[in-house]
Structures are given as structure tokens and as C-alpha cells.
Design an enzyme around this catalytic site. Sequence first.
Site, short mmCIF file in Angstrom:
data_model
loop_
_atom_site.label_atom_id
_atom_site.label_comp_id
_atom_site.label_asym_id
_atom_site.label_seq_id
_atom_site.Cartn_x
_atom_site.Cartn_y
_atom_site.Cartn_z
N LYS A 13 0.82 -1.26 -0.01
CA LYS A 13 -0.06 0.01 -0.11
C LYS A 13 0.87 1.22 -0.10
O LYS A 13 0.54 2.17 -0.86
CB LYS A 13 -0.79 0.17 1.17
CG LYS A 13 -1.83 -1.08 1.42
CD LYS A 13 -2.89 -0.81 2.65
CE LYS A 13 -2.29 -1.21 3.87
NZ LYS A 13 -1.50 -2.25 4.38
N ARG A 62 -0.26 -8.74 13.42
CA ARG A 62 -0.92 -7.55 12.41
C ARG A 62 -1.50 -8.18 11.31
O ARG A 62 -2.46 -7.74 11.12
CB ARG A 62 0.40 -6.98 11.87
CG ARG A 62 1.13 -6.22 12.96
CD ARG A 62 2.40 -5.49 12.45
NE ARG A 62 2.37 -4.68 11.20
CZ ARG A 62 3.23 -4.39 10.56
NH1 ARG A 62 4.57 -4.93 10.75
NH2 ARG A 62 3.10 -3.61 9.34
N ARG A 69 11.30 -0.84 11.02
CA ARG A 69 10.38 -0.74 11.85
C ARG A 69 10.18 -1.69 13.21
O ARG A 69 10.48 -2.63 12.76
CB ARG A 69 8.92 -0.67 11.01
CG ARG A 69 8.57 0.21 10.41
CD ARG A 69 7.32 0.43 9.35
NE ARG A 69 6.16 -0.31 10.07
CZ ARG A 69 4.89 -0.45 9.60
NH1 ARG A 69 4.72 -0.01 8.11
NH2 ARG A 69 3.99 -0.86 10.10
N ARG A 121 -9.27 0.91 9.12
CA ARG A 121 -8.95 -0.57 9.48
C ARG A 121 -10.00 -0.92 10.22
O ARG A 121 -9.92 -2.40 10.40
CB ARG A 121 -7.70 -0.37 10.25
CG ARG A 121 -6.43 -0.72 9.63
CD ARG A 121 -5.13 -0.70 10.48
NE ARG A 121 -4.13 -1.23 10.30
CZ ARG A 121 -2.87 -0.69 9.70
NH1 ARG A 121 -2.97 0.45 9.14
NH2 ARG A 121 -1.96 -1.30 9.55
N ARG A 147 12.26 -5.66 5.23
CA ARG A 147 12.16 -4.48 4.68
C ARG A 147 12.73 -3.61 5.57
O ARG A 147 12.84 -3.56 6.72
CB ARG A 147 10.75 -4.09 4.27
CG ARG A 147 9.65 -3.85 5.43
CD ARG A 147 8.20 -3.67 4.82
NE ARG A 147 7.43 -3.36 6.02
CZ ARG A 147 6.07 -2.83 5.80
NH1 ARG A 147 5.52 -3.07 4.61
NH2 ARG A 147 5.24 -2.75 6.69
P1 AMP Z 1 1.08 0.62 9.19
O1 AMP Z 1 2.20 1.21 8.77
O2 AMP Z 1 -0.27 0.80 8.54
O3 AMP Z 1 1.27 -0.97 9.02
O4 AMP Z 1 0.55 0.62 10.72
C1 AMP Z 1 1.33 0.43 11.80
C2 AMP Z 1 0.32 0.26 13.09
O5 AMP Z 1 -0.01 1.49 13.36
C3 AMP Z 1 -0.53 -0.75 12.99
O6 AMP Z 1 -0.27 -2.00 13.34
C4 AMP Z 1 -1.48 0.10 14.16
O7 AMP Z 1 -1.02 -0.54 15.58
C5 AMP Z 1 -1.37 1.47 14.01
N1 AMP Z 1 -2.42 1.73 12.94
C6 AMP Z 1 -2.06 2.50 11.82
N2 AMP Z 1 -3.27 2.77 11.29
C7 AMP Z 1 -4.29 2.44 12.12
C8 AMP Z 1 -5.69 2.59 12.03
N3 AMP Z 1 -6.26 3.06 11.13
N4 AMP Z 1 -6.26 2.06 13.18
C9 AMP Z 1 -5.60 1.51 14.28
N5 AMP Z 1 -4.37 1.32 14.37
C10 AMP Z 1 -3.72 1.75 13.35
#
Ligand code: AMP
Length: 217
Positions: free
Chosen positions: A13, A172, A161, A88, A127
Site C-alpha cells: 500500500k 498484525r 520498523r 482499518r 524491509r
Molecule cells: P501501518 O504502517 O499501516 O502498518 O500501521 C502500523 C501500526 O499503526 C498498526 O499495526 C497499528 O498499530 C497502527 N495503526 C495504523 N493505522 C491504524 C488505524 N487506522 N487504526 C488503528 N491502528 C492503526
Amino acid sequence: MNLILLGPPGAGKGTQAKRLEERFGLVQISTGDMLRAEVKSGSAIGLEAKAIMERGELIPDSVITAMLAARVEQPDAARGFILDGFPRTTPQAEALDVMLAGKGLVLDHVIELQVDDAKMVERISGRYTCAKCGEGYHDTFKQPKTAGVCDVCGGTEFTRRADDKAETVGARLAAYHRQTAPLLPYYEAQNKLRSVDGMAEMSAVTSDLERILTSGA
Ligand code: AMP
């Protein structure tokens, strides 16, 4: 034009959003990036989010929805945005619908990057990014041309990360299936959902997305 990219962690994404940003003059809004910035700055949201993110769980809907609402108010979002990592959960999607309706905006596309879950652990755990410019790399799939030097900016520091560790990735992915996958029928019912093959070559995925955005096909 406003769109959502949907798909599990590792689906691509963020990578694709960056490419579409340039091509269509849109702004990428990544709630994950926003939260990582909050964690780094040590803000109240960051302090609350850090442990949750490291467990691979989701931040409460009310917190993330308020954060997103404030971001969408920023002037650059008026160009049109690509939501990456939001919504989400169903309550987040419902809040987004209300938010957009209140601004007289519409969601033009919701596009799912379809991927093979079993391959996501390898994709995610390998990554890393350039600490200076954010260019993404991968231990197996995309090493810099000169080892240890960013192809784009020449930076020599790279970061991984905290939640990309193999042991967190499982949580996740489980959160995705339990809480985010129900958004697929949610947007299908709104007749907005399109899907592309996220396992194809990165540039082929970009072409598929561009085709949808230019023709709506
Ligand atoms: P991402 O970079 O999108 O993989 O997000 C990393 C982490 O941030 C996720 O595993 C969640 O803990 C938190 N996070 C990001 N976006 C959301 C969202 N829309 N709702 C809840 N938690 C989020």
C-alpha cells in the site's frame, strides 16, 4: 480524487501510494506513518500508541479517527488523497463516510491489493528504509545498487520498523483478518470495491492501479 488502498501489512500500500501520489498529484495519508511520527516526538498520542503498535494491535478507533479528521483538514488534502492504513475497522469506515459527507467529498475508489498471506512475513520482515529520504529497500527483493548507500539520496543510515519483526507480523496479519477484512464487503455493498493482484511485479501493480484511476475500469 480520493481513494483508499486496502490490504494486509506488506501488501504494498505504502509503495504504491507513493507512486500514485506523484502520477496523480494526490497526497498520501498514512496513519501508520503519522503514528510513528507521534511515537518519535514523544507526544501523548505517541506514548499511548507505542506499546499497542509493538504488539501488532490496533489503536482505538476514537484516537485514530480524530487524528485522521485533523489531517484531512490540512490544505494539501484538498488536492485529493490516498488513504493508506485507514480505515482499518468498520467504525473507522463509518466515521470516514460521515466525515467526507460533511465536507461534500466522495470516495472515488477503494482498491484492494490482493496478496498471499503466507508470503507477507518474508516481505515484511526483510524491509527497511533510508533514514534520510524514506526510500524503501528489502533484504531479498531490493538492495541498494551500492551496498549501504541509498540509491536516491546517498544516505548511509537505514531503519527498520519496530513492528516488522517476524513475531509481531503474525499479530498484525491476524488483526487485519479479524478487524479490517470486513471492510471488503462494506465497500462492495457501496459498489466501490476494485481489486488488483498485489503479488504481481511492483510496476505491474502500479499499471493496474493507474488503469483503474484513469478509466474507472
Ligand atoms: P501501518 O504502517 O499501516 O502498518 O500501521 C502500523 C501500526 O499503526 C498498526 O499495526 C497499528 O498499530 C497502527 N495503526 C495504523 N493505522 C491504524 C488505524 N487506522 N487504526 C488503528 N491502528 C492503526
